[in-house]
Design a protein around this motif. Structure first.
Motif, PDB file in Angstrom:
ATOM      1  N   LEU A 153     -26.157  25.991  -6.854  1.00 59.08           N
ATOM      2  CA  LEU A 153     -26.425  26.468  -6.241  1.00 59.08           C
ATOM      3  C   LEU A 153     -27.712  27.189  -5.418  1.00 59.08           C
ATOM      4  CD1 LEU A 153     -24.770  28.905  -9.193  1.00 59.08           C
ATOM      5  CD2 LEU A 153     -23.860  28.700  -6.434  1.00 59.08           C
ATOM      6  N   LEU A 154     -28.886  26.892  -5.632  1.00 64.17           N
ATOM      7  CA  LEU A 154     -30.314  27.234  -4.975  1.00 64.17           C
ATOM      8  C   LEU A 154     -29.910  27.095  -2.912  1.00 64.17           C
ATOM      9  CD1 LEU A 154     -33.178  27.976  -4.797  1.00 64.17           C
ATOM     10  CD2 LEU A 154     -33.438  26.091  -4.702  1.00 64.17           C
ATOM     11  N   ASP A 155     -29.061  25.901  -2.885  1.00 65.62           N
ATOM     12  CA  ASP A 155     -28.842  25.292  -1.671  1.00 65.62           C
ATOM     13  C   ASP A 155     -27.192  25.463  -1.128  1.00 65.62           C
ATOM     14  OD1 ASP A 155     -30.835  23.430  -1.483  1.00 65.62           O
ATOM     15  OD2 ASP A 155     -29.650  21.820  -2.436  1.00 65.62           O
ATOM     16  N   THR A 156     -26.369  26.481  -1.736  1.00 67.60           N
ATOM     17  CA  THR A 156     -25.166  26.150  -1.479  1.00 67.60           C
ATOM     18  C   THR A 156     -25.225  28.406  -0.703  1.00 67.60           C
ATOM     19  OG1 THR A 156     -24.470  26.704  -3.314  1.00 67.60           O
ATOM     20  CG2 THR A 156     -23.882  24.688  -1.897  1.00 67.60           C
ATOM     21  N   MET A 157     -25.518  29.127  -1.949  1.00 70.88           N
ATOM     22  CA  MET A 157     -25.517  30.341  -2.207  1.00 70.88           C
ATOM     23  C   MET A 157     -27.059  30.746  -2.249  1.00 70.88           C
ATOM     24  SD  MET A 157     -22.258  30.894  -2.586  1.00 70.88           S
ATOM     25  CE  MET A 157     -22.018  32.962  -3.016  1.00 70.88           C
ATOM     26  N   GLY A 158     -28.272  30.830  -2.128  1.00 70.07           N
ATOM     27  CA  GLY A 158     -29.172  31.009  -2.314  1.00 70.07           C
ATOM     28  C   GLY A 158     -29.810  31.573  -3.096  1.00 70.07           C
ATOM     29  N   LEU A 159     -31.312  31.814  -2.863  1.00 71.50           N
ATOM     30  CA  LEU A 159     -31.961  31.965  -4.345  1.00 71.50           C
ATOM     31  C   LEU A 159     -31.841  33.010  -4.975  1.00 71.50           C
ATOM     32  CD1 LEU A 159     -34.902  31.923  -5.910  1.00 71.50           C
ATOM     33  CD2 LEU A 159     -35.549  34.010  -4.263  1.00 71.50           C
ATOM     34  N   GLU A 160     -31.798  34.043  -4.337  1.00 74.58           N
ATOM     35  CA  GLU A 160     -30.373  35.456  -5.804  1.00 74.58           C
ATOM     36  C   GLU A 160     -29.378  34.724  -6.540  1.00 74.58           C
ATOM     37  OE1 GLU A 160     -28.562  39.527  -5.941  1.00 74.58           O
ATOM     38  OE2 GLU A 160     -29.051  39.220  -3.802  1.00 74.58           O
ATOM     39  N   SER A 161     -29.020  34.872  -5.903  1.00 75.94           N
ATOM     40  CA  SER A 161     -27.085  33.667  -7.234  1.00 75.94           C
ATOM     41  C   SER A 161     -27.919  33.094  -8.092  1.00 75.94           C
ATOM     42  CB  SER A 161     -26.111  33.461  -5.996  1.00 75.94           C
ATOM     43  OG  SER A 161     -25.342  34.008  -5.541  1.00 75.94           O
ATOM     44  N   ALA A 162     -28.512  31.532  -7.507  1.00 79.21           N
ATOM     45  CA  ALA A 162     -29.201  31.043  -8.029  1.00 79.21           C
ATOM     46  C   ALA A 162     -29.927  31.313  -9.061  1.00 79.21           C
ATOM     47  CB  ALA A 162     -29.904  29.927  -7.727  1.00 79.21           C
ATOM     48  N   LEU A 163     -30.407  32.200  -9.326  1.00 83.77           N
ATOM     49  CA  LEU A 163     -31.616  32.476 -10.225  1.00 83.77           C
ATOM     50  C   LEU A 163     -30.504  33.297 -11.684  1.00 83.77           C
ATOM     51  CD1 LEU A 163     -34.627  33.856  -8.843  1.00 83.77           C
ATOM     52  CD2 LEU A 163     -34.270  31.648 -10.099  1.00 83.77           C
ATOM     53  N   GLN A 164     -29.413  34.528 -11.227  1.00 84.94           N
ATOM     54  CA  GLN A 164     -28.733  34.882 -11.925  1.00 84.94           C
ATOM     55  C   GLN A 164     -27.973  33.922 -12.984  1.00 84.94           C
ATOM     56  OE1 GLN A 164     -26.125  37.310  -8.900  1.00 84.94           O
ATOM     57  NE2 GLN A 164     -27.631  38.758  -9.356  1.00 84.94           N
ATOM     58  N   ASP A 165     -27.454  32.407 -11.754  1.00 92.18           N
ATOM     59  CA  ASP A 165     -26.528  31.130 -13.051  1.00 92.18           C
ATOM     60  C   ASP A 165     -27.530  30.700 -13.315  1.00 92.18           C
ATOM     61  OD1 ASP A 165     -24.120  29.324 -13.086  1.00 92.18           O
ATOM     62  OD2 ASP A 165     -25.630  27.818 -12.265  1.00 92.18           O
ATOM     63  N   LEU A 166     -28.653  30.424 -13.503  1.00 96.79           N
ATOM     64  CA  LEU A 166     -29.555  29.799 -14.697  1.00 96.79           C
ATOM     65  C   LEU A 166     -30.452  30.630 -15.414  1.00 96.79           C
ATOM     66  CD1 LEU A 166     -31.981  28.144 -15.133  1.00 96.79           C
ATOM     67  CD2 LEU A 166     -34.030  28.969 -13.758  1.00 96.79           C
ATOM     68  N   CYS A 167     -30.191  31.977 -15.411  1.00 98.56           N
ATOM     69  CA  CYS A 167     -30.477  33.445 -16.658  1.00 98.56           C
ATOM     70  C   CYS A 167     -28.934  32.828 -17.488  1.00 98.56           C
ATOM     71  CB  CYS A 167     -30.347  34.476 -16.026  1.00 98.56           C
ATOM     72  SG  CYS A 167     -32.533  34.275 -15.267  1.00 98.56           S
ATOM     73  N   ALA A 168     -28.331  32.712 -16.797  1.00102.73           N
ATOM     74  CA  ALA A 168     -26.620  32.866 -17.475  1.00102.73           C
ATOM     75  C   ALA A 168     -26.562  32.283 -18.452  1.00102.73           C
ATOM     76  CB  ALA A 168     -25.446  33.257 -16.511  1.00102.73           C
ATOM     77  N   GLY A 169     -26.690  30.770 -18.246  1.00103.57           N
ATOM     78  CA  GLY A 169     -26.734  29.390 -18.646  1.00103.57           C
ATOM     79  C   GLY A 169     -28.028  29.534 -20.022  1.00103.57           C
ATOM     80  N   TRP A 170     -29.064  29.715 -19.492  1.00108.03           N
ATOM     81  CA  TRP A 170     -29.676  29.696 -20.504  1.00108.03           C
ATOM     82  C   TRP A 170     -29.891  30.384 -21.125  1.00108.03           C
ATOM     83  CZ3 TRP A 170     -33.333  34.094 -22.638  1.00108.03           C
ATOM     84  CH2 TRP A 170     -34.357  34.013 -22.605  1.00108.03           C
TER      85      TRP A 170
END
Length: 224
Positions: A81-98
């Motif tokens: 997601l960091l490459d495709t959707m950017g930092l904001e989306s990648a962090l949201q996905d990271l926190c949800a998975g965590w």
């Protein structure tokens, strides 16, 4: 020194990206085949043999477990997601998975970030910030005893504003995390310094820990 550190972290990320690609292409294909074949056999219906049917269920469950494990490993190595959707989306996905894995709620506040944020970050900064949140959440899960975590990312609109990233929890505070997660915090700081960011720790005994990160970003382009 900063240039050398940035190059070192860049090489590490290139190795992670290559490993993620190999896992996806080789291991991922094998896992996919197991899931497809197990689903095909399951669609044929029960065999009438309890042992065989139980074995098939175990194969299907093992395939799903392997797929979840592989997806987690790929995200840890190189978040797509960091490459495709950017930092904001990648962090949201990271926190949800965590949160799902740790059982600890994690609130993500992004405060209406500009659409061009990723283009305004210094080279290597997005992955450095992502890794900082990864390490911060790992410390919270392993050492803090927290009941809640929060990740805040914002960019004040004032001229010369700095990107602000907070990683906070309501756990035991700095003492335990600093002792148990010292190497992780040190590595986090080195990675951030290499991209021009600063990091500070704020804590009171029993009041949790907040990791505050500030990063200068390029000004927004003025259109005429």
């Amino acid at each position: 020194n900063r240039h050398l550190a940035r190059r070192l972290f860049s090489l590490q990320e290139e190795e992670r990206r290559a490993l993620a690609r190999d896992l996806h292409d080789e291991f991922g294909q094998a896992v996919h085949l197991i899931r497809v074949e197990a689903a095909y056999l399951g669609n044929l219906g029960n065999t009438g043999n309890r042992e065989a049917d139980a074995a098939l269920r175990r194969i299907r469950e093992a395939g799903e477990d392997l797929n979840r494990l592989l997806r987690g490993m790929l995200d840890d190595l190189r978040p797509s997601l960091l490459d495709t959707m950017g930092l904001e989306s990648a962090l949201q996905d990271l926190c949800a998975g965590w949160s799902e894995r740790s059982g600890i709620p994690c609130r993500v506040d992004t405060h209406a970030l500009p659409q061009d944020l990723d283009n305004r970050l210094p080279a290597g900064a997005a992955i450095a910030l992502y890794r900082a949140v990864q390490e911060g959440l790992l410390n919270i899960m392993k050492h803090s005893g927290a009941h809640e975590a929060r990740v805040m990312l914002r960019l004040p609109q004032a001229p010369g504003g700095m990107l602000e990233l907070d990683i906070a929890d309501d756990g035991c505070g700095l003492a335990n995390i600093a002792a148990a997660g010292q190497l992780g915090l040190l590595g986090m700081g080195e990675r951030l310094v290499a991209v021009g960011a600063t990091m500070a720790l704020e804590s009171e005994a029993g009041q949790g820990l907040t990791i505050r990160i500030h990063l200068p970003v390029a000004p927004a382009e003025v259109t005429t």
